[in-house]
Design an enzyme around this catalytic site. Structure first.
Site, PDB file in Angstrom:
ATOM      1  N   HIS A   1      13.635  90.654  30.627  1.00  0.00           N
ATOM      2  CA  HIS A   1      13.573  92.113  30.557  1.00  0.00           C
ATOM      3  C   HIS A   1      14.906  92.717  30.972  1.00  0.00           C
ATOM      4  CE1 HIS A   1      13.235  92.231  34.879  1.00  0.00           C
ATOM      5  NE2 HIS A   1      12.077  91.600  34.887  1.00  0.00           N
TER       6      HIS A   1
ATOM      7  N   HIS B   1      16.823  91.237  34.085  1.00  0.00           N
ATOM      8  CA  HIS B   1      17.491  89.958  33.799  1.00  0.00           C
ATOM      9  C   HIS B   1      18.703  90.187  32.904  1.00  0.00           C
ATOM     10  CE1 HIS B   1      13.049  88.664  33.875  1.00  0.00           C
ATOM     11  NE2 HIS B   1      13.548  88.368  35.056  1.00  0.00           N
TER      12      HIS B   1
ATOM     13  N   CYS C   1       2.857  84.795  51.200  1.00  0.00           N
ATOM     14  CA  CYS C   1       2.680  85.558  49.947  1.00  0.00           C
ATOM     15  C   CYS C   1       2.881  84.595  48.786  1.00  0.00           C
ATOM     16  CB  CYS C   1       3.681  86.705  49.848  1.00  0.00           C
ATOM     17  SG  CYS C   1       3.643  87.478  48.197  1.00  0.00           S
TER      18      CYS C   1
ATOM     19  N   CYS D   1       5.747  85.751  46.375  1.00  0.00           N
ATOM     20  CA  CYS D   1       7.128  85.451  46.787  1.00  0.00           C
ATOM     21  C   CYS D   1       7.321  83.980  47.096  1.00  0.00           C
ATOM     22  CB  CYS D   1       7.502  86.222  48.042  1.00  0.00           C
ATOM     23  SG  CYS D   1       7.363  87.981  47.882  1.00  0.00           S
TER      24      CYS D   1
ATOM     25  N   CYS E   1       2.248  92.187  51.762  1.00  0.00           N
ATOM     26  CA  CYS E   1       3.595  91.758  51.376  1.00  0.00           C
ATOM     27  C   CYS E   1       4.425  93.005  51.063  1.00  0.00           C
ATOM     28  CB  CYS E   1       3.517  90.859  50.142  1.00  0.00           C
ATOM     29  SG  CYS E   1       5.120  90.672  49.343  1.00  0.00           S
TER      30      CYS E   1
ATOM     31  N   HIS F   1       5.269  92.841  47.117  1.00  0.00           N
ATOM     32  CA  HIS F   1       4.198  92.923  46.117  1.00  0.00           C
ATOM     33  C   HIS F   1       3.069  93.889  46.478  1.00  0.00           C
ATOM     34  CE1 HIS F   1       6.122  89.150  44.908  1.00  0.00           C
ATOM     35  NE2 HIS F   1       5.644  89.423  43.723  1.00  0.00           N
TER      36      HIS F   1
ATOM     37  N   LYS G   1       9.766 101.524  40.599  1.00  0.00           N
ATOM     38  CA  LYS G   1      10.129 100.119  40.545  1.00  0.00           C
ATOM     39  C   LYS G   1       9.758  99.547  39.177  1.00  0.00           C
ATOM     40  CE  LYS G   1       9.527  95.779  42.882  1.00  0.00           C
ATOM     41  NZ  LYS G   1       8.658  94.909  43.621  1.00  0.00           N
TER      42      LYS G   1
ATOM     43  N   LYS H   1       6.884  93.522  36.236  1.00  0.00           N
ATOM     44  CA  LYS H   1       5.966  93.048  35.227  1.00  0.00           C
ATOM     45  C   LYS H   1       4.566  93.578  35.513  1.00  0.00           C
ATOM     46  CE  LYS H   1       3.862  89.092  34.935  1.00  0.00           C
ATOM     47  NZ  LYS H   1       3.330  87.819  34.660  1.00  0.00           N
TER      48      LYS H   1
HETATM   49  N1  MSP Z   1      14.039  82.411  40.333  1.00  0.00           N
HETATM   50  C1  MSP Z   1      14.559  83.332  41.274  1.00  0.00           C
HETATM   51  C2  MSP Z   1      16.063  83.176  41.424  1.00  0.00           C
HETATM   52  C3  MSP Z   1      16.509  81.800  41.785  1.00  0.00           C
HETATM   53  S1  MSP Z   1      18.256  81.701  41.871  1.00  0.00           S
HETATM   54  C4  MSP Z   1      18.573  80.210  42.552  1.00  0.00           C
HETATM   55  C5  MSP Z   1      14.246  84.760  40.837  1.00  0.00           C
HETATM   56  N2  MSP Z   1      14.034  84.962  39.534  1.00  0.00           N
HETATM   57  S2  MSP Z   1      13.636  86.372  38.874  1.00  0.00           S
HETATM   58  O1  MSP Z   1      13.442  86.090  37.488  1.00  0.00           O
HETATM   59  O2  MSP Z   1      12.557  86.955  39.569  1.00  0.00           O
HETATM   60  O3  MSP Z   1      14.792  87.400  38.996  1.00  0.00           O
HETATM   61  C6  MSP Z   1      16.100  87.081  39.238  1.00  0.00           C
HETATM   62  C7  MSP Z   1      17.071  88.206  39.050  1.00  0.00           C
HETATM   63  O4  MSP Z   1      16.753  89.067  37.965  1.00  0.00           O
HETATM   64  C8  MSP Z   1      17.276  89.176  40.188  1.00  0.00           C
HETATM   65  O5  MSP Z   1      17.991  88.709  41.250  1.00  0.00           O
HETATM   66  C9  MSP Z   1      18.092  90.213  39.482  1.00  0.00           C
HETATM   67  O6  MSP Z   1      19.400  89.720  39.267  1.00  0.00           O
HETATM   68  C10 MSP Z   1      17.387  90.298  38.163  1.00  0.00           C
HETATM   69  N3  MSP Z   1      16.409  91.374  38.184  1.00  0.00           N
HETATM   70  C11 MSP Z   1      15.050  91.288  38.068  1.00  0.00           C
HETATM   71  N4  MSP Z   1      14.542  92.557  38.065  1.00  0.00           N
HETATM   72  C12 MSP Z   1      15.543  93.458  38.193  1.00  0.00           C
HETATM   73  C13 MSP Z   1      15.644  94.867  38.157  1.00  0.00           C
HETATM   74  N5  MSP Z   1      14.602  95.662  38.061  1.00  0.00           N
HETATM   75  N6  MSP Z   1      16.893  95.394  38.216  1.00  0.00           N
HETATM   76  C14 MSP Z   1      18.015  94.624  38.268  1.00  0.00           C
HETATM   77  N7  MSP Z   1      17.946  93.316  38.297  1.00  0.00           N
HETATM   78  C15 MSP Z   1      16.736  92.711  38.398  1.00  0.00           C
HETATM   79  O7  MSP Z   1      14.241  85.638  41.679  1.00  0.00           O
END
Ligand code: MSP
Length: 631
Positions: A20, A23, A128, A131, A145, A148, A297, A300
């Site tokens: 999304h 990411h 949690c 997390c 949490c 969440h 926020k 998902k």
């Molecule tokens: N799997 C772990 C990271 C392990 S790294 C060794 C994780 N994954 S995640 O898919 O939940 O999200 C990772 C990253 O996605 C966040 O740190 C951030 O960089 C990005 N984002 C997820 N949601 C976001 C927003 N709403 N805004 C900006 N970035 C965000 O955590």
């Protein structure tokens, strides 16, 4: 930036959600940084990937009725494909379910165990599942949490622990001695804040009885390793630790780009793990903020995620990259809206950049015969352009040192402003009318051609497609920052007109982001039936179909829905010849707010299934009249 070798990682993304906006930001920011460093001539290695173990993944896979591996394969594929489609230039894509990764995780665990850094003990605490971690009393908000807002579970069990607490003093000193270790500074302060509380030892295992979807501990097969211990190690397992050539070349230069949500694991767990294992620490942690949607926020579970594809298909990859990098001040949160996106697209891209390129190339073609003229002696106003370029190049470099993409782009737009004003002030169209001013006109056109060539280099990391078009129009060489030096464009080079680099978007944008519902569904979120009832699906008969002249993907369909005839724009031009659609009955979402695509107002959306490169329209297996409801 004295260091000429650069290794940058993104977080590896959990495979419980499809890619999304959040990411995409992290990956696009990393991509822009890596492209920029390559433009400088640096040796660059760029890693991204997926994090595939843990309870959460096992749960969503079970809910979907597939094995965790099958689930992970599918979502990892979606990430890989998204990055390919967005033109991301990663050198590798690591998955934590790959044997090359598991092998290194086990080697590190064994090394720490043998060194007495890992011990067996008992711990009880509030856990949690979202997390995948325990929360301390202080962190818990209203018994829930803090992330969440769900109830925590009290778990008491025997586990393996990493002696993290003994590194508290060492880590504080390291942060104090190395002020640039975590940037922006607020996040370094936040980590120092965590370290004001006593640091606990870190539970690094989960009993197999509770969780099987993980890498087994090499010294106890009744346990699997904790997701964070597993995930962080990707950063060097992907380089072939300990003997791989990539590891040797790039590890000493590693920087991690992360979101603020995962600061603690990266700012506390990871440096202490590395230190205990005798592995050099990362050079720097670069922390970005969070995207919110409508101030709330984005997650998902809330279902308001934005899939990158929708927006890039609609407005183009470059525009999407530009908006994300320009709108977010690195380190702070930013708010996403399609209106703001379209606003920037029109003002910054269509107007400031697109118009300049179109005006300048048109004048060189019309007044210079399509060739870059030889310049005469520069006047003061020409020197202003040249020094503005030098200033922009310096400002961009300084901003990029801090991952301040927004400042880098603002500096480039300062330069565009100078060039736009130069065009107005020198008025080449007036010079062209007076043969006595030919020499002056040539100098002005040369200055414009040089400015365009420089823009084709300066914007390359941020707007790679537009940069390529601009360079091609002035016949410039592959981009290098060192070629920003003024005067490298040889007189006589052929120039082509570039029209509408970024077409303006008509004002009408639907309030809701069209991707939101689809993304929520694709991500596996359950919605109440009342939400589904809001969507009006109807049978539509295709009366006419034609391609939209400016688009490879879009077809304009005229459809009959009941007694009504309406226009629907569908992104199926690459899969369906317009003529073959006439007379067919398809299914449309009939109550969508209108959206304008390539200047055509679309009143509805045609439904189609897609898998890899196959797109299949939803049609009917028995005949019913157009307008019939689908539910
Ligand atoms: N799997 C772990 C990271 C392990 S790294 C060794 C994780 N994954 S995640 O898919 O939940 O999200 C990772 C990253 O996605 C966040 O740190 C951030 O960089 C990005 N984002 C997820 N949601 C976001 C927003 N709403 N805004 C900006 N970035 C965000 O955590």
């Amino acid at each position: 930036m004295a260091d000429r070798t650069f290794y940058l990682t993104t977080p590896i993304y959990y495979v419980n959600a499809r890619p999304h906006l959040g990411h995409s930001y992290a990956t696009i920011a990393a991509d822009a940084m890596c492209r920029y460093r390559r433009l400088r001539g640096d040796r660059v290695y760029f890693l991204t990937g997926t994090d595939e173990h843990g309870e959460r993944i096992a749960q969503v896979a079970a809910a979907a009725g597939v094995t965790p591996q099958a689930y992970a394969d599918e979502i990892a594929g979606a990430f890989r494909e998204t990055w390919q489609r967005l033109g991301i230039t990663n050198d590798d894509f690591i998955r934590t379910t790959e044997p090359r990764h598991a092998k290194v995780v086990q080697a590190i665990l064994q090394k720490l165990y043998d060194a007495g850094e890992i011990y067996f003990g008992e711990y009880g605490g509030w856990y949690c599942y979202g997390c995948e971690r325990f929360y301390t009393e202080k962190e818990i908000v209203d018994g829930k949490c803090p992330d969440h807002q769900t109830a925590l579970t009290f778990i008491k069990e025997k586990n393996y622990f990493f002696r993290m607490s003994k590194y508290q003093g060492w880590l504080i000193k390291h942060l104090e001695d190395n002020p640039g270790f975590i940037q922006p500074e607020r996040y370094r302060n936040e980590v120092l804040g965590f370290l004001r509380e006593p640091l606990q030892d870190l539970s690094i295992s989960r009993p197999k009885a509770r969780l099987t979807w993980g890498i087994p501990l090499p010294f106890d097969d009744q346990y699997v390793t904790y997701v964070w211990f597993d995930a962080l190690i990707n950063y060097f397992s992907a380089l072939g630790y300990p003997d791989g050539a990539l590891y040797k070349e790039f590890w000493p230069h590693v920087e991690h780009l992360i979101g603020k949500d995962i600061l603690k694991p990266h700012g506390v767990y990871w440096p202490t793990m590395l230190h205990a294992a005798g592995i050099p620490l990362y050079r720097r942690l670069d922390v970005h903020g969070y995207w919110t949607i409508g101030g709330g926020k984005m997650s998902k579970s809330i279902g308001n995620v934005v899939e990158a594809f929708e927006l890039t298909d609609k407005y183009g990859h470059d525009a999407f990259r530009y908006f994300l990098l320009r709108e977010m001040n690195f380190g702070l949160d930013a708010s996403f809206s399609e209106e703001a996106f379209v606003g920037r697209l029109n003002a910054d891209l269509a107007n400031d950049l697109g118009n300049l390129v179109s005006r300048a190339t048109t004048m060189i073609v019309n007044f210079g015969g399509g060739l870059v003229p030889a310049p005469g002696d520069p006047a003061a106003e020409d020197a202003v352009v040249r020094s503005a370029l030098e200033q922009a190049a310096r400002d961009v470099d300084q901003a990029m040192e801090e991952f301040a993409f927004q400042r880098a782009l603002a500096a480039i737009w300062e330069f565009l402003g100078v060039v736009n004003r130069y065009v107005d002030a020198t008025a080449p169209w007036a010079l062209a009318k007076d043969p006595a001013k030919r020499g002056r006109l040539d100098t002005v056109l040369y200055t414009l051609a040089e400015a365009l060539r420089a823009i084709g280099i300066l914007i390359d990391a941020f707007l790679p497609q537009a940069a390529g078009k601009i360079r091609a129009a002035v016949g410039a060489a592959p981009p290098k920052l060192s070629d920003l030096a003024w005067g490298r464009l040889a007189p006589g080079a052929a120039v082509q007109k570039v029209a509408a680099l970024f077409p303006r978007i008509e004002a009408k944008v639907s309030d809701a982001t069209p991707a939101a519902g689809a993304a929520a569904a694709a991500a596996g979120t359950r919605i109440p039936v009342a939400d589904f009832a809001k969507v009006e699906l109807r049978v539509a008969e295709v009366l006419a179909a034609e391609r939209l002249p400016k688009s490879k993907k879009l077809l304009k369909l005229t459809v009959k829905v009941g007694d009504e005839t309406r226009t629907v724009v569908a992104g199926i031009a690459e899969q369906y010849e317009p003529g073959t659609l006439v007379g067919r009955k398809v299914v449309i979402v009939a109550n969508l707010q209108p959206a304008t695509l390539m200047g055509v107002e679309s009143n509805g959306m045609v439904l189609a299934a897609s898998h890899e490169n196959t797109v299949s329209l939803l049609t009917l297996d028995k005949d019913v009249p157009p307008g019939s409801q689908v539910k």
